[in-house]
Design an enzyme around this catalytic site. Structure first.
Site, PDB file in Angstrom:
ATOM      1  N   LYS A  91      16.840   4.247   1.967  1.00  0.00           N
ATOM      2  CA  LYS A  91      17.370   4.491   3.302  1.00  0.00           C
ATOM      3  C   LYS A  91      18.845   4.099   3.375  1.00  0.00           C
ATOM      4  CE  LYS A  91      14.632   3.878   6.845  1.00  0.00           C
ATOM      5  NZ  LYS A  91      13.848   3.299   7.979  1.00  0.00           N
ATOM      6  N   PHE A 121      12.953   6.272  11.445  1.00  0.00           N
ATOM      7  CA  PHE A 121      11.652   5.674  11.157  1.00  0.00           C
ATOM      8  C   PHE A 121      10.743   6.727  10.530  1.00  0.00           C
ATOM      9  CE2 PHE A 121       9.164   1.967  11.343  1.00  0.00           C
ATOM     10  CZ  PHE A 121       7.847   2.401  11.355  1.00  0.00           C
ATOM     11  N   ASP A 179       3.378   4.032   6.193  1.00  0.00           N
ATOM     12  CA  ASP A 179       2.594   3.904   7.418  1.00  0.00           C
ATOM     13  C   ASP A 179       3.424   3.392   8.593  1.00  0.00           C
ATOM     14  OD1 ASP A 179       1.332   0.688   7.978  1.00  0.00           O
ATOM     15  OD2 ASP A 179       2.809   1.120   6.437  1.00  0.00           O
ATOM     16  N   LYS A 196       0.807  -1.187   0.000  1.00  0.00           N
ATOM     17  CA  LYS A 196       0.000   0.000   0.000  1.00  0.00           C
ATOM     18  C   LYS A 196       0.864   1.272   0.000  1.00  0.00           C
ATOM     19  CE  LYS A 196      -3.632  -2.050   2.900  1.00  0.00           C
ATOM     20  NZ  LYS A 196      -4.303  -1.920   4.243  1.00  0.00           N
ATOM     21  N   ASP A 220      15.191  -0.556   2.006  1.00  0.00           N
ATOM     22  CA  ASP A 220      16.107  -0.570   3.158  1.00  0.00           C
ATOM     23  C   ASP A 220      16.887  -1.881   3.207  1.00  0.00           C
ATOM     24  OD1 ASP A 220      13.872  -2.040   4.067  1.00  0.00           O
ATOM     25  OD2 ASP A 220      13.140  -0.328   5.203  1.00  0.00           O
ATOM     26  N   THR A 221      16.272  -2.974   3.629  1.00  0.00           N
ATOM     27  CA  THR A 221      17.007  -4.242   3.653  1.00  0.00           C
ATOM     28  C   THR A 221      17.228  -4.795   2.248  1.00  0.00           C
ATOM     29  OG1 THR A 221      15.013  -5.620   3.829  1.00  0.00           O
ATOM     30  CG2 THR A 221      15.985  -4.813   5.889  1.00  0.00           C
ATOM     31  N   ASP A 228       7.762   2.358  -2.432  1.00  0.00           N
ATOM     32  CA  ASP A 228       7.919   3.517  -1.561  1.00  0.00           C
ATOM     33  C   ASP A 228       9.317   3.649  -0.968  1.00  0.00           C
ATOM     34  OD1 ASP A 228       7.615   1.278   0.007  1.00  0.00           O
ATOM     35  OD2 ASP A 228       6.113   2.130   1.357  1.00  0.00           O
TER      36      ASP A 228
END
Length: 214
Positions: free
Chosen positions: A161, A182, A189, A66, A133-134, A130
Site C-alpha cells: 500500500k 481499505f 478481511d 490468515k 502498509d505500516t 498479504d
C-alpha cells in the site's frame, strides 16, 4: 535483479456490477481494483521472478495466516511449476500474525505458532504475506525469524500500500502496489468477512459501518 511491480493508480476502480460478486456482499463494496484473473496472472509471473533469483536452493515458504492463504496457495502452485527442474526441495509452513481491528492497526502485534519457527533454524525462508502498509507486522516477524536463527529471508507480498511506513521493511517480490484505500478480498478481511471474495475490492462506507465491531 530489479523486479517490476504492477502499480494500480489512485483513481482506478472497476464497477462492482460488472463482476460476479456474492449476493451477501451487495452494497458493501465501492469498486473492484484487481480482478481475480489478473491476480493469478501476476502470481504466475511472480513465481518465475522468485525462481530466477533463488534458483536451485532449498527454500522454506512461510505463510502468514490468515490473510495470505489464497495468495500462498496460488504461489505454491506456480512455484512448483517454476521449480520443476530444481533438485532441491521446497517446504511449506504456517504462522498466524494478528495486528488489525476494524480499519486501523492497533499497534499490538501478536505472533501465534512460534513453535514451528524452530524448524526454520539455519534455512532460507520466503515469507509470504498479504499486504504491507505500516511495516510493523512484517518487521516484527522478520526480527523474530532472525533471532530464531533463520539463515536468509525474502518477502513475497500480494499488495504493497502506498502509505508512509512506520518501519521500513524489505519488499523483495510484490505483486501489486495499491493506493491508500481499505481493501478486502482474495483472503484479505474486514473483521473476518470478505476472505472468500475472489476479486480484490474497495470497501464502501456503508460496508465499513455494517461490519464495524462495537
Amino acid at each position: 535483479m530489479t523486479h517490476v511491480r504492477a502499480v494500480i493508480p489512485d483513481d482506478f476502480e472497476l464497477p462492482v456490477e460488472a463482476f460476479d460478486i456474492p449476493l451477501c456482499y451487495q452494497g458493501d463494496l465501492s469498486g473492484v481494483v484487481i480482478p481475480e484473473g489478473l491476480v493469478r496472472d501476476r502470481v504466475r509471473r511472480l513465481a518465475k521472478d522468485i525462481n530466477a533469483e533463488i534458483g536451485n536452493k532449498p527454500i522454506a515458504l512461510l505463510c502468514v495466516l490468515k490473510g495470505s492463504y489464497k495468495f500462498f496457495t496460488a504461489l505454491v502452485e506456480e512455484l512448483t511449476n517454476a521449480r520443476s527442474a530444481c533438485t532441491e526441495p521446497m517446504t511449506v509452513d504456517f504462522i498466524r500474525v494478528k495486528s488489525y481491528e476494524d480499519q486501523s492497526s492497533t499497534g499490538q502485534i501478536q505472533i501465534m505458532g512460534l513453535s514451528n519457527l524452530d524448524e526454520l533454524k539455519g534455512k532460507s525462508v520466503l515469507v509470504v504475506d498479504d499486504i504491507s502498509d505500516t511495516g510493523r507486522t512484517l518487521a516484527k516477524l522478520l526480527t523474530t525469524l532472525k533471532e530464531t536463527g533463520v539463515e536468509k529471508t525474502w518477502t513475497a507480498l500480494l499488495l504493497s500500500k502506498r502509505v508512509k511506513r512506520v518501519v521500513d521493511v524489505p519488499e523483495d517480490f510484490v505483486a501489486f502496489e495499491i493506493p491508500d484505500k481499505f481493501i478486502v478480498g482474495y483472503g484479505l478481511d474486514y473483521n473476518q468477512k470478505f476472505r472468500d471474495l475472489g476479486h480484490i475490492c474497495v470497501m464502501s462506507p456503508s460496508g465499513i459501518e455494517k461490519y464495524k465491531t462495537h
